[in-house]
Design a protein around this motif. Structure first.
Motif, PDB file in Angstrom:
ATOM      1  N   PRO A  61      35.205 116.727  60.389  1.00 20.00           N
ATOM      2  CA  PRO A  61      35.396 117.192  61.762  1.00 20.00           C
ATOM      3  C   PRO A  61      34.908 116.156  62.787  1.00 20.00           C
ATOM      4  CG  PRO A  61      34.316 118.895  60.446  1.00 20.00           C
ATOM      5  CD  PRO A  61      34.420 117.685  59.585  1.00 20.00           C
ATOM      6  N   GLU A  62      33.822 115.450  62.441  1.00 23.16           N
ATOM      7  CA  GLU A  62      33.270 114.455  63.363  1.00 23.16           C
ATOM      8  C   GLU A  62      34.299 113.354  63.645  1.00 23.16           C
ATOM      9  OE1 GLU A  62      31.555 115.514  60.579  1.00 23.16           O
ATOM     10  OE2 GLU A  62      30.317 116.890  61.766  1.00 23.16           O
ATOM     11  N   ALA A  63      34.957 112.925  62.550  1.00 22.30           N
ATOM     12  CA  ALA A  63      35.956 111.864  62.697  1.00 22.30           C
ATOM     13  C   ALA A  63      37.115 112.368  63.562  1.00 22.30           C
ATOM     14  CB  ALA A  63      36.451 111.432  61.324  1.00 22.30           C
ATOM     15  N   MET A  64      37.481 113.631  63.373  1.00 26.22           N
ATOM     16  CA  MET A  64      38.599 114.184  64.133  1.00 26.22           C
ATOM     17  C   MET A  64      38.218 114.330  65.605  1.00 26.22           C
ATOM     18  SD  MET A  64      41.741 114.931  63.741  1.00 26.22           S
ATOM     19  CE  MET A  64      42.231 115.382  62.094  1.00 26.22           C
ATOM     20  N   GLN A  65      36.968 114.725  65.847  1.00 23.59           N
ATOM     21  CA  GLN A  65      36.472 114.853  67.219  1.00 23.59           C
ATOM     22  C   GLN A  65      36.564 113.506  67.940  1.00 23.59           C
ATOM     23  OE1 GLN A  65      34.132 117.707  68.859  1.00 23.59           O
ATOM     24  NE2 GLN A  65      35.394 116.572  70.282  1.00 23.59           N
ATOM     25  N   ASP A  66      36.234 112.439  67.200  1.00 27.30           N
ATOM     26  CA  ASP A  66      36.303 111.093  67.750  1.00 27.30           C
ATOM     27  C   ASP A  66      37.738 110.750  68.165  1.00 27.30           C
ATOM     28  OD1 ASP A  66      35.013 108.747  68.468  1.00 27.30           O
ATOM     29  OD2 ASP A  66      35.653 107.741  66.619  1.00 27.30           O
ATOM     30  N   VAL A  67      38.684 111.183  67.334  1.00 29.26           N
ATOM     31  CA  VAL A  67      40.101 110.929  67.625  1.00 29.26           C
ATOM     32  C   VAL A  67      40.519 111.683  68.891  1.00 29.26           C
ATOM     33  CG1 VAL A  67      42.448 111.308  66.782  1.00 29.26           C
ATOM     34  CG2 VAL A  67      40.684 110.485  65.209  1.00 29.26           C
ATOM     35  N   VAL A  68      40.070 112.930  68.990  1.00 31.73           N
ATOM     36  CA  VAL A  68      40.388 113.739  70.172  1.00 31.73           C
ATOM     37  C   VAL A  68      39.909 113.015  71.432  1.00 31.73           C
ATOM     38  CG1 VAL A  68      39.897 115.898  71.403  1.00 31.73           C
ATOM     39  CG2 VAL A  68      40.267 115.951  68.938  1.00 31.73           C
ATOM     40  N   ASN A  69      38.654 112.590  71.392  1.00 28.94           N
ATOM     41  CA  ASN A  69      38.069 111.924  72.559  1.00 28.94           C
ATOM     42  C   ASN A  69      38.818 110.645  72.918  1.00 28.94           C
ATOM     43  OD1 ASN A  69      36.200 113.951  72.636  1.00 28.94           O
ATOM     44  ND2 ASN A  69      34.540 112.757  71.728  1.00 28.94           N
ATOM     45  N   ALA A  70      39.204 109.898  71.870  1.00 27.07           N
ATOM     46  CA  ALA A  70      39.915 108.639  72.116  1.00 27.07           C
ATOM     47  C   ALA A  70      41.267 108.901  72.778  1.00 27.07           C
ATOM     48  CB  ALA A  70      40.089 107.880  70.806  1.00 27.07           C
ATOM     49  N   PHE A  71      41.995 109.896  72.285  1.00 28.97           N
ATOM     50  CA  PHE A  71      43.292 110.230  72.892  1.00 28.97           C
ATOM     51  C   PHE A  71      43.104 110.707  74.331  1.00 28.97           C
ATOM     52  CE2 PHE A  71      45.276 110.697  68.536  1.00 28.97           C
ATOM     53  CZ  PHE A  71      46.228 109.707  68.724  1.00 28.97           C
TER      54      PHE A  71
END
Lengths: 211, 749
Positions: A40-50
């Motif tokens: 989930p942490e990695a996915m959260q990072d992706v969300v923030n980047a987008f």
């Protein structure tokens, strides 16, 4: 003087080209990260980047579209129903920004349907009247907006596959829809390297599990 | 010149791509890390996500004054202006919690909510109200399985924490409902007039309720009607009790709807199969119907109208205790109209308007009498007073206006006014034809204000004040209300509530023989609640003190209010546990109430535990969906420890009331069972949706005792029991034009 102008013009054009290359590059980098996100942490990072890319690129709908989609994946990875309402709200915020730029888009409408499903899962017994119907209507609208889009078929088929046979679900009813999705995946060509292409592998996997 | 350009172009990339490393930590105001927070340099791609320790690190090519945006779910987004220079910089960030409905503590002391909103007070969903086995699709039925309410079977209403049923008031869309239940029949509890299907939210307060409501010493039941229907549909229902049909039309733009429903009920068939204790010469039968419209007046505005009528009649005889071989006769004719118009709208600058009016009329024509063994009306010499007629006409109008101003976050101020009018014309005709008419007119004007204060997500308070003026009593009252809630942990919270509540004397004790005033109750409540995803645990302690309760005396053969010298108190604790996860597909709740109460009011000779209060009350409710059978199985068990019973008589000589008899009744057990079979669920392209229902109350056929009926001289008594031991309900509900298979599919997605 002429050469100065030329130089400036050259610099300018390189700059514009670099901008768009920078955008595509950044998007591709995040799409890879999204595909590979295992936590989930990695996915959260992706969300923030987008979200960052979206805020910087005011005319592009794709960054917010992906931010919303990644937020939904993030919710499913967390698998904590208590947080779904808050996460759905966040995903809703992103997709609204995407829709403000790009109207009547099949992909965006499907994500809206997915958000409705997310909200329903919080309490299916009492929410299916509202969010269940909303989700179903949005999936149908997504199909209508782009009959060649495989993803609404995939989302619908996956839902059916997990539904008990007694409720009209099960593999038998899901299979034709999976086939519809697979048929479309085979011919589906994204508009660019960063346009949505996701879902093919999952569809095939779920389809094979259904056999 | 050219050389200069060349040098510049060479330097430019260097200048452009000189990078700065930005590091920092994101914490909340309590120095706890905010994992997953987003850090972004405004209008650039540069940024990062805080790790589990709240730390972040990223590189940027931006230079000079830049804005750093930091955000995270549940926190206020902040923008920091920073000057980027050099090769590295450190930026500590502190985020402030955002107070939102989802994260904030909920003031829940004394409140049970049944709605589809996700909040701490919502322990039931609207569906639970209709699927609880012992509820028999009656609005208050499911609420009786919650702690705080008594299992009183001989009369209708909610008896809350030692209070009478009259101490609970019901409100629909904010306005008071008079005659919420069908007219009382001696010894037989009546149902609510309204179908539970027209409500989407129920708030049942067992004490300490908001200053927006008044005139109820014990409890407030707040019902919120449904908004627009999902789609146009027609429905039909057939059961052993009634048939009804209706239609709801939703416009294309989904901004307005209207509907009509009509039904006819007749208990002939049911009573032919299930033998009743009473001998009916007119089985209960009646017509009911409603008209409604709902209009979306803006994005957040809604105008709703609901008009409803019921008419019913019944008549029965029972063995008389006063004269053996003779029968007591009772008959009733009732006609009730109810209309409610409500409007809510968001105004400018975070103001909100909530207003409504309701108007209703009610007429009861009641005949008491005696019959001989051949069922002919007779007038017995010494018992002639048992023959009389009552003709009650009531006109009720209620209006309410509430304005709400939202301050920062969830903090809000609400204030407004309420007006309640009632005219009750009672005509009593004695056996000899003498007519005793009386008219009681009342206007109550109330002003109220309430402030919600959310200090943090963890601490909230509600401060309210209500003042009422009663024209009938010609007195004012001032009632403060206060509640506080504190979040103890992620899933647990504690709340306390205090309040003063005033209520007029009951209509049946009026007109008063002497000047009387308001009755008063003070509530003290402390609650602990722990909620996880699928479980709820609630413990509540309460103490309630009554002052100025109405005392009555017999004046011209009637009970009349004579003073406010009554008093009482009630204390106890309550438990509620709901669990949806431990056993797969099984959802159950358990509630338990301990109540210790005594009061001296009305005709009580001294302070006693009233006959409507049991020391221990408990309920277990289970719901299970059996997928293979497409059937929902509901089971419930209600228990109540022995209640006291009294025969209070009036001594003409001393002018005092005394106990002619007293004792304790048997403990009460009731096991109810219901099946909902949904054959069409999941059927592709089904044009109709059908639910078959069968429910059985008192499945074990146990004897249930509510008290005793006495002869006038007190020499003979007979047990007061339900009209039939067991009752079976069978029905089918069909709706057309709704394909709900999609719902079922998504239900399990």
């Amino acid at each position: 003087m002429k050469s100065v102008l030329l130089g400036v013009a050259l610099l300018l054009s390189v700059n514009i080209f670099a901008q768009s290359e920078k955008y595509v590059g950044a998007m591709q980098k995040q799409l890879l990260a999204m595909r590979d996100a295992k936590t989930p942490e990695a996915m959260q990072d992706v969300v923030n980047a987008f979200e960052r890319i979206g805020n910087a690129e005011k005319t592009q709908w794709l960054p917010f579209y992906y931010a919303s989609l990644a937020e939904i994946w993030y919710a499913f990875m967390l698998n904590d129903v208590k947080q779904f309402d808050a996460l759905a709200e966040k995903a809703e915020g992103y997709i609204q920004k995407a829709e403000a730029i790009e109207k009547n888009n099949s992909e965006i409408v499907l994500v809206k349907g997915m958000i409705a499903s997310l909200r329903m899962i919080v309490d299916p017994m009492s929410r299916y009247m509202t969010y269940g119907q909303q989700s179903a209507a949005l999936v149908e609208e997504s199909k209508k907006l782009d009959p060649n889009n495989p993803r609404p078929y995939m989302w619908q088929a996956q839902g059916l596959a997990r539904t008990p046979v007694q409720f009209g679900g099960g593999c038998a009813t899901a299979k034709p829809l999976f086939e519809e999705a697979i048929k479309r995946f085979e011919t589906f060509a994204p508009a660019s390297a960063i346009h949505p292409v996701w879902g093919k592998e999952q569809t095939e996997k779920s389809y094979n599990e259904c056999k | 010149m050219l050389r200069l350009i060349l040098i510049l172009t060479c330097l430019l990339p260097l200048f452009l791509f000189a990078q700065t490393v930005i590091t920092g930590e994101v914490t909340d105001s309590k120095k706890q890390p905010v994992a997953g927070a987003s850090i972004a340099v405004k209008d650039s791609y540069d940024g990062a996500t805080a790790d589990s320790m709240g730390r972040f690190r990223f590189t940027t090519t931006e230079k000079g004054a830049q804005v750093l945006i930091v955000s995270s779910v549940g926190f206020k987004t902040i923008e920091l202006t920073i000057t980027i220079s050099g090769s590295s910089m450190h930026v500590p960030v502190v985020l402030k919690q955002e107070i939102t409905e989802m994260s904030a503590v909920v003031i829940s002391a004394g409140t049970f909510e049944a709605s589809d909103r996700k909040r701490a007070a919502a322990v039931l969903t609207s569906l639970d109200i209709v699927t609880t086995a012992s509820a028999n699709a009656d609005v208050t039925g499911a609420l009786k399985t919650l702690p705080g309410a008594q299992q009183v079977g001989e009369s209708e209403g909610l008896f809350v924490r030692g209070g009478t049923a009259a101490e609970t008031k019901t409100f629909i869309d904010g306005t008071l409902v008079n005659n919420f239940f069908f007219t009382s029949v001696p010894g037989i509890a009546q149902r609510g007039r309204f179908s539970p299907f027209i409500f989407k939210g129920t708030v049942f307060s067992t004490g300490g309720y908001s200053a927006l409501y008044g005139q109820a010493l014990s409890s407030a039941l707040l019902l919120e009607s449904i908004d627009l229907p999902e789609q146009t549909s027609a429905n039909l229902s057939v059961s052993v009790l009634s048939i009804s049909g209706g239609f709801q039309q939703l416009n294309k733009k989904k901004t307005a709807s209207w509907g009509v429903n009509y039904g006819y009920s007749n208990l002939d068939l049911a009573f032919a199969v299930i033998k009743q204790q009473q001998d009916y010469f007119r089985t209960p039968a009646g017509h009911f119907g409603d008209v409604n419209f709902r209009i979306k007046t803006s994005k957040s505005g809604m105008l709703k109208y609901y008009g409803y009528f019921t008419s019913n009649r019944l008549g029965f005889t029972q063995q008389s205790l006063d004269s053996l071989g003779y029968f007591d006769k009772f008959s009733l004719k009732n006609l009730n109209f109810y209309q409610n118009l409500s409007w809510k709208e968001n105004l400018k600058n975070r103001w909100r308007l909530n207003t409504g009016v309701s108007f209703s009329t009610n007429r009861d024509q009641i005949v008491f009498g005696m019959q001989d063994e051949n069922k002919n009306d007779v007038l017995l010499n010494t018992l002639a007073f048992k023959n009389f007629d009552l003709d009650n006409k009531g006109i009720y109008a209620n209006a309410k206006l509430v304005l709400e101003k939202k301050w920062k976050g969830l903090s809000a101020l609400r204030f407004g006014s309420e007006w309640n009018h009632s005219t009750d014309k009672i005509v009593y005709t004695a056996f000899d034809g003498t007519i005793y008419p009386s008219t009681i007119k009342e206007n109550i004007v109330s002003l109220f204000a309430e402030q919600d204060v959310y200090i943090t997500n963890n601490l909230a308070g509600k401060f309210g004040l209500r003042s009422e003026y009663s024209q009938l009593l010609d007195k004012m009252n001032l009632a403060p209300r206060l509640s506080l809630a504190y979040k103890l942990g992620k899933n647990s919270q504690a709340s306390v509530a205090y309040g003063q509540f005033f209520q007029n004397p009951e209509l049946r004790t009026l007109p008063a023989a002497q000047m009387v005033s308001y009755q008063k109750a003070s509530h003290y409540i402390a609650q602990y609640q722990k909620t996880t995803d699928k479980t709820t645990l609630r413990v509540e302690l309460f103490y309630k003190k009554y002052d100025g309760l109405i005392k009555t005396e017999i004046v011209n053969g009637q009970q009349r209010a004579t003073s406010n010298n009554g008093y009482g108190e009630a204390g106890g604790f309550e438990l509620f546990w709901r669990d949806k996860k431990t056993i797969k597909n099984l959802d159950y709740w358990i509630s338990y109430s301990y109540l210790d109460t005594k009061r001296n009011f009305q005709n009580f000779p001294e302070a006693i535990t009233p006959n409507f209060a049991a020391k221990h009350t408990a309920s277990v409710v289970m719901k299970k969906f059996v997928t293979a059978l497409k059937t929902n199985v509901n089971l419930s068990y209600n228990y109540s420890s022995p209640r006291p019973y009294y025969n209070i008589q009036f001594n003409e000589g001393t002018g005092k009331f005394y106990f002619a008899d007293k004792g304790m009744i048997q403990p009460y057990h009731n096991v109810s069972f219901a099946l909902n079979y949904l054959p069409k669920i999941g059927k592709k392209d089904a044009k109709s949706f059908i639910v078959y229902v069968i429910s059985i109350s008192n499945v074990l056929n146990l004897k249930q005792q509510y008290g005793y009926n006495y002869s006038y001289n007190g020499l003979r008594k007979s047990e007061l029991t339900p009209p039939s031991r067991m009752f079976v309900f069978i029905g089918a509900f069909i709706s057309f034009g709704i394909d709900r298979s999609e719902d079922a599919i998504n239900n399990n997605l």
